[in-house]
Write a protein that holds these residues in place. Structure first.
Motif, PDB file in Angstrom:
ATOM      1  N   LYS A   1       0.813  -1.219   0.000  1.00  0.00           N
ATOM      2  CA  LYS A   1       0.000   0.000   0.000  1.00  0.00           C
ATOM      3  C   LYS A   1       0.850   1.274   0.000  1.00  0.00           C
ATOM      4  CE  LYS A   1      -3.899  -2.291   0.702  1.00  0.00           C
ATOM      5  NZ  LYS A   1      -4.313  -3.079  -0.393  1.00  0.00           N
ATOM      6  N   LYS A   2       1.937   1.272  -0.795  1.00  0.00           N
ATOM      7  CA  LYS A   2       2.791   2.445  -0.932  1.00  0.00           C
ATOM      8  C   LYS A   2       2.580   3.060  -2.309  1.00  0.00           C
ATOM      9  CE  LYS A   2       6.580   0.937   2.026  1.00  0.00           C
ATOM     10  NZ  LYS A   2       8.009   0.628   2.062  1.00  0.00           N
ATOM     11  N   GLU A   3       2.488   4.368  -2.344  1.00  0.00           N
ATOM     12  CA  GLU A   3       2.364   5.093  -3.607  1.00  0.00           C
ATOM     13  C   GLU A   3       3.753   5.298  -4.213  1.00  0.00           C
ATOM     14  OE1 GLU A   3      -0.313   6.448  -5.305  1.00  0.00           O
ATOM     15  OE2 GLU A   3      -1.642   5.328  -3.980  1.00  0.00           O
ATOM     16  N   ILE A   4       3.885   4.994  -5.490  1.00  0.00           N
ATOM     17  CA  ILE A   4       5.136   5.236  -6.202  1.00  0.00           C
ATOM     18  C   ILE A   4       4.830   6.204  -7.339  1.00  0.00           C
ATOM     19  CG2 ILE A   4       6.951   4.222  -7.613  1.00  0.00           C
ATOM     20  CD1 ILE A   4       6.605   1.636  -6.134  1.00  0.00           C
ATOM     21  N   TYR A   5       5.510   7.333  -7.313  1.00  0.00           N
ATOM     22  CA  TYR A   5       5.293   8.332  -8.356  1.00  0.00           C
ATOM     23  C   TYR A   5       6.336   8.245  -9.453  1.00  0.00           C
ATOM     24  CZ  TYR A   5       2.105  10.141  -4.901  1.00  0.00           C
ATOM     25  OH  TYR A   5       1.097  10.256  -3.996  1.00  0.00           O
ATOM     26  N   ARG A   6       7.567   7.915  -9.074  1.00  0.00           N
ATOM     27  CA  ARG A   6       8.644   7.739 -10.052  1.00  0.00           C
ATOM     28  C   ARG A   6       9.380   6.461  -9.702  1.00  0.00           C
ATOM     29  NH1 ARG A   6      12.114  12.806 -11.298  1.00  0.00           N
ATOM     30  NH2 ARG A   6      12.618  11.447 -13.024  1.00  0.00           N
ATOM     31  N   LEU A   7       9.544   5.620 -10.674  1.00  0.00           N
ATOM     32  CA  LEU A   7      10.152   4.318 -10.460  1.00  0.00           C
ATOM     33  C   LEU A   7      11.582   4.325 -10.983  1.00  0.00           C
ATOM     34  CD1 LEU A   7       9.517   1.365  -9.576  1.00  0.00           C
ATOM     35  CD2 LEU A   7       8.927   0.929 -11.952  1.00  0.00           C
ATOM     36  N   PRO A   8      12.576   4.053 -10.133  1.00  0.00           N
ATOM     37  CA  PRO A   8      13.944   3.931 -10.644  1.00  0.00           C
ATOM     38  C   PRO A   8      14.054   2.659 -11.484  1.00  0.00           C
ATOM     39  CG  PRO A   8      13.888   3.438  -8.298  1.00  0.00           C
ATOM     40  CD  PRO A   8      12.511   3.873  -8.685  1.00  0.00           C
ATOM     41  N   PHE A   9      14.346   2.820 -12.767  1.00  0.00           N
ATOM     42  CA  PHE A   9      14.303   1.685 -13.693  1.00  0.00           C
ATOM     43  C   PHE A   9      15.669   1.043 -13.912  1.00  0.00           C
ATOM     44  CE2 PHE A   9      13.473  -0.168 -17.992  1.00  0.00           C
ATOM     45  CZ  PHE A   9      12.466  -1.026 -17.592  1.00  0.00           C
ATOM     46  N   VAL A  10      16.747   1.748 -13.580  1.00  0.00           N
ATOM     47  CA  VAL A  10      18.095   1.211 -13.821  1.00  0.00           C
ATOM     48  C   VAL A  10      18.354  -0.079 -13.042  1.00  0.00           C
ATOM     49  CG1 VAL A  10      20.571   1.716 -13.661  1.00  0.00           C
ATOM     50  CG2 VAL A  10      19.001   3.447 -14.494  1.00  0.00           C
ATOM     51  N   PRO A  11      17.895  -0.228 -11.787  1.00  0.00           N
ATOM     52  CA  PRO A  11      18.120  -1.521 -11.118  1.00  0.00           C
ATOM     53  C   PRO A  11      17.506  -2.702 -11.867  1.00  0.00           C
ATOM     54  CG  PRO A  11      17.474   0.128  -9.518  1.00  0.00           C
ATOM     55  CD  PRO A  11      17.320   0.753 -10.857  1.00  0.00           C
ATOM     56  N   PHE A  12      16.363  -2.500 -12.477  1.00  0.00           N
ATOM     57  CA  PHE A  12      15.734  -3.577 -13.252  1.00  0.00           C
ATOM     58  C   PHE A  12      16.517  -3.854 -14.535  1.00  0.00           C
ATOM     59  CE2 PHE A  12      12.204  -1.296 -11.073  1.00  0.00           C
ATOM     60  CZ  PHE A  12      12.044  -2.215 -10.052  1.00  0.00           C
ATOM     61  N   LEU A  13      17.042  -2.791 -15.141  1.00  0.00           N
ATOM     62  CA  LEU A  13      17.893  -2.973 -16.320  1.00  0.00           C
ATOM     63  C   LEU A  13      19.173  -3.724 -15.954  1.00  0.00           C
ATOM     64  CD1 LEU A  13      17.565   0.512 -18.071  1.00  0.00           C
ATOM     65  CD2 LEU A  13      16.627  -1.662 -18.851  1.00  0.00           C
ATOM     66  N   THR A  14      19.705  -3.445 -14.774  1.00  0.00           N
ATOM     67  CA  THR A  14      20.939  -4.105 -14.330  1.00  0.00           C
ATOM     68  C   THR A  14      20.717  -5.593 -14.108  1.00  0.00           C
ATOM     69  OG1 THR A  14      21.718  -2.074 -13.310  1.00  0.00           O
ATOM     70  CG2 THR A  14      22.702  -4.123 -12.535  1.00  0.00           C
ATOM     71  N   VAL A  15      19.663  -5.929 -13.394  1.00  0.00           N
ATOM     72  CA  VAL A  15      19.362  -7.351 -13.164  1.00  0.00           C
ATOM     73  C   VAL A  15      19.119  -8.052 -14.500  1.00  0.00           C
ATOM     74  CG1 VAL A  15      17.669  -8.936 -12.150  1.00  0.00           C
ATOM     75  CG2 VAL A  15      18.485  -6.986 -10.840  1.00  0.00           C
ATOM     76  N   SER A  16      18.424  -7.389 -15.401  1.00  0.00           N
ATOM     77  CA  SER A  16      18.155  -7.967 -16.720  1.00  0.00           C
ATOM     78  C   SER A  16      19.425  -8.129 -17.533  1.00  0.00           C
ATOM     79  CB  SER A  16      17.176  -7.092 -17.484  1.00  0.00           C
ATOM     80  OG  SER A  16      15.971  -7.010 -16.806  1.00  0.00           O
ATOM     81  N   LEU A  17      20.331  -7.151 -17.453  1.00  0.00           N
ATOM     82  CA  LEU A  17      21.606  -7.258 -18.174  1.00  0.00           C
ATOM     83  C   LEU A  17      22.407  -8.457 -17.696  1.00  0.00           C
ATOM     84  CD1 LEU A  17      23.806  -6.069 -20.103  1.00  0.00           C
ATOM     85  CD2 LEU A  17      24.699  -4.933 -18.068  1.00  0.00           C
ATOM     86  N   ILE A  18      22.494  -8.610 -16.410  1.00  0.00           N
ATOM     87  CA  ILE A  18      23.257  -9.746 -15.850  1.00  0.00           C
ATOM     88  C   ILE A  18      22.616 -11.062 -16.277  1.00  0.00           C
ATOM     89  CG2 ILE A  18      23.966 -10.883 -13.713  1.00  0.00           C
ATOM     90  CD1 ILE A  18      24.251  -8.007 -12.533  1.00  0.00           C
ATOM     91  N   PHE A  19      21.305 -11.149 -16.200  1.00  0.00           N
ATOM     92  CA  PHE A  19      20.614 -12.375 -16.593  1.00  0.00           C
ATOM     93  C   PHE A  19      20.779 -12.657 -18.083  1.00  0.00           C
ATOM     94  CE2 PHE A  19      16.802 -14.608 -18.066  1.00  0.00           C
ATOM     95  CZ  PHE A  19      16.875 -15.748 -17.286  1.00  0.00           C
ATOM     96  N   VAL A  20      20.547 -11.653 -18.918  1.00  0.00           N
ATOM     97  CA  VAL A  20      20.605 -11.869 -20.369  1.00  0.00           C
ATOM     98  C   VAL A  20      22.027 -12.188 -20.806  1.00  0.00           C
ATOM     99  CG1 VAL A  20      20.425 -10.625 -22.569  1.00  0.00           C
ATOM    100  CG2 VAL A  20      18.556 -10.538 -20.945  1.00  0.00           C
ATOM    101  N   SER A  21      23.024 -11.532 -20.238  1.00  0.00           N
ATOM    102  CA  SER A  21      24.396 -11.799 -20.653  1.00  0.00           C
ATOM    103  C   SER A  21      24.879 -13.168 -20.190  1.00  0.00           C
ATOM    104  CB  SER A  21      25.343 -10.697 -20.167  1.00  0.00           C
ATOM    105  OG  SER A  21      25.299 -10.589 -18.766  1.00  0.00           O
TER     106      SER A  21
END
Length: 159
Positions: free
Chosen positions: A136-156
């Motif tokens: 039940k927390k409001e998020i107005y801006r989502l930091p997207f770089v951590p998700f890109l980082t996890v995805s980069l490590i997984f995809v590579s």
């Protein structure tokens, strides 16, 4: 005994060369982790981290692989795509995220890049859902770089 030492020595140098060929990936991972921290804390992608480490990764990558201007087509395509997206949906995607994706697109194939964007988006949606619905927390801006980082490590590692 001499043959064993020569074989072991040769295998050692092949191992070192093989690992050095992927040194650019280690730099990308470390850069992405540092940018993830800055994005989570300040909601920004620091150019002081992004530009020098991207350039070093670029030099390490093209020391082991051949350069072609065709490989710059994907970053240009991404730039145009997100430029048009920003025109129709302003402030929908951060400029730092686009720059980071353009850097990734130099080192990844188009299919790997699609997987990276898909996985990062799914992780972001799951994170948003958990925070908004379960915690039940409001998020107005989502930091997207951590998700890109996890995805980069997984995809590579996987693709």
């Amino acid at each position: 005994f001499m043959v064993i030492c020569q074989t072991t020595n040769r295998d050692f140098w092949l191992f070192i060369f093989y690992r050095y060929a992927y040194f650019y990936l280690l730099i990308l991972w470390l850069m992405s982790l540092a940018l993830s921290l800055t994005d989570m804390i300040y909601l920004t992608v620091e150019p002081i981290i992004l530009y020098p480490l991207s350039f070093i990764s670029f030099l390490c990558y093209y020391q082991n692989y051949s350069f072609s201007f065709i490989s710059l087509g994907t970053p240009l395509f991404l730039f145009l795509f997100f430029f048009i997206l920003d025109y129709f949906l302003p402030n929908s995607f951060g400029g730092g995220d686009v720059k980071l994706l353009m850097v990734y697109s130099i080192f990844l194939s188009f299919i790997q890049l699609l997987y990276l964007i898909l996985i990062a988006s799914l992780l972001g949606i799951i994170f948003f859902f958990i925070n908004s619905k379960l915690l039940k927390k409001e998020i107005y801006r989502l930091p997207f770089v951590p998700f890109l980082t996890v995805s980069l490590i997984f995809v590579s590692c996987v693709f």
